[in-house]
Scaffold this motif. Structure first.
Motif, mmCIF file in Angstrom:
data_model
loop_
_atom_site.group_PDB
_atom_site.id
_atom_site.type_symbol
_atom_site.label_atom_id
_atom_site.label_comp_id
_atom_site.label_asym_id
_atom_site.label_seq_id
_atom_site.Cartn_x
_atom_site.Cartn_y
_atom_site.Cartn_z
ATOM 1 N N LEU A 57 44.242 61.737 14.467
ATOM 2 C CA LEU A 57 43.350 62.071 15.577
ATOM 3 C C LEU A 57 43.904 61.512 16.882
ATOM 4 O O LEU A 57 44.491 60.430 16.897
ATOM 5 N N PRO A 58 43.690 62.223 17.984
ATOM 6 C CA PRO A 58 44.180 61.704 19.269
ATOM 7 C C PRO A 58 43.377 60.469 19.690
ATOM 8 O O PRO A 58 42.191 60.353 19.390
ATOM 9 N N ARG A 59 44.035 59.554 20.365
ATOM 10 C CA ARG A 59 43.378 58.345 20.854
ATOM 11 C C ARG A 59 42.510 58.689 22.052
ATOM 12 O O ARG A 59 42.882 59.504 22.898
ATOM 13 N N GLU A 60 41.358 58.069 22.136
ATOM 14 C CA GLU A 60 40.469 58.266 23.267
ATOM 15 C C GLU A 60 40.816 57.225 24.321
ATOM 16 O O GLU A 60 40.890 56.032 24.039
ATOM 17 N N LEU A 61 41.006 57.671 25.550
ATOM 18 C CA LEU A 61 41.327 56.765 26.643
ATOM 19 C C LEU A 61 40.040 56.360 27.348
ATOM 20 O O LEU A 61 39.258 57.211 27.771
ATOM 21 N N LYS B 17 34.599 53.616 15.469
ATOM 22 C CA LYS B 17 34.536 54.962 14.902
ATOM 23 C C LYS B 17 33.720 55.885 15.799
ATOM 24 O O LYS B 17 32.915 55.438 16.612
ATOM 25 N N GLU B 18 33.932 57.178 15.615
ATOM 26 C CA GLU B 18 33.238 58.192 16.394
ATOM 27 C C GLU B 18 31.728 58.010 16.242
ATOM 28 O O GLU B 18 31.198 58.105 15.139
ATOM 29 N N PRO B 19 31.006 57.731 17.319
ATOM 30 C CA PRO B 19 29.580 57.448 17.197
ATOM 31 C C PRO B 19 28.746 58.662 16.803
ATOM 32 O O PRO B 19 27.656 58.508 16.270
ATOM 33 N N GLY B 20 29.254 59.865 17.024
ATOM 34 C CA GLY B 20 28.481 61.055 16.681
ATOM 35 C C GLY B 20 28.753 61.563 15.284
ATOM 36 O O GLY B 20 28.337 62.658 14.926
ATOM 37 N N ARG B 21 29.423 60.783 14.438
ATOM 38 C CA ARG B 21 29.818 61.279 13.118
ATOM 39 C C ARG B 21 28.639 61.548 12.200
ATOM 40 O O ARG B 21 28.763 62.267 11.231
ATOM 41 N N TYR B 22 27.475 60.967 12.467
ATOM 42 C CA TYR B 22 26.288 61.229 11.653
ATOM 43 C C TYR B 22 25.250 62.029 12.418
ATOM 44 O O TYR B 22 24.122 62.152 11.990
#
Length: 68
Positions: A41-45, A51-56
């Protein structure tokens, strides 16, 4: 005599069944596949990290979760 090598020795681990060994191998393969997927996955700047907070399906900030 307390603390002698015979008293502090760790018992030998129990032998695992074939099914248990297979399950551990499958779990390790899944873990490696997940880590490879995350690494691709690309790094977020400038992101908040972790972890991705919207994963759930919800976003959490300072302990307060909101649904999308």
């Amino acid at each position: 005599m307390a603390g002698s090598p015979a008293e502090t020795a760790v018992p030998a681990p129990k032998a695992l069944s074939a099914a248990a060994q297979r399950a551990l191998e499958e779990a390790e393969a899944r873990r490696l596949a997940y880590e490879a997927q995350v690494a691709a996955l690309p790094r977020e700047l400038g992101g908040r990290g972790g972890k991705e907070p919207g994963r759930y399906g919800d976003w959490e900030v300072k302990g307060i979760a909101t649904d999308f």
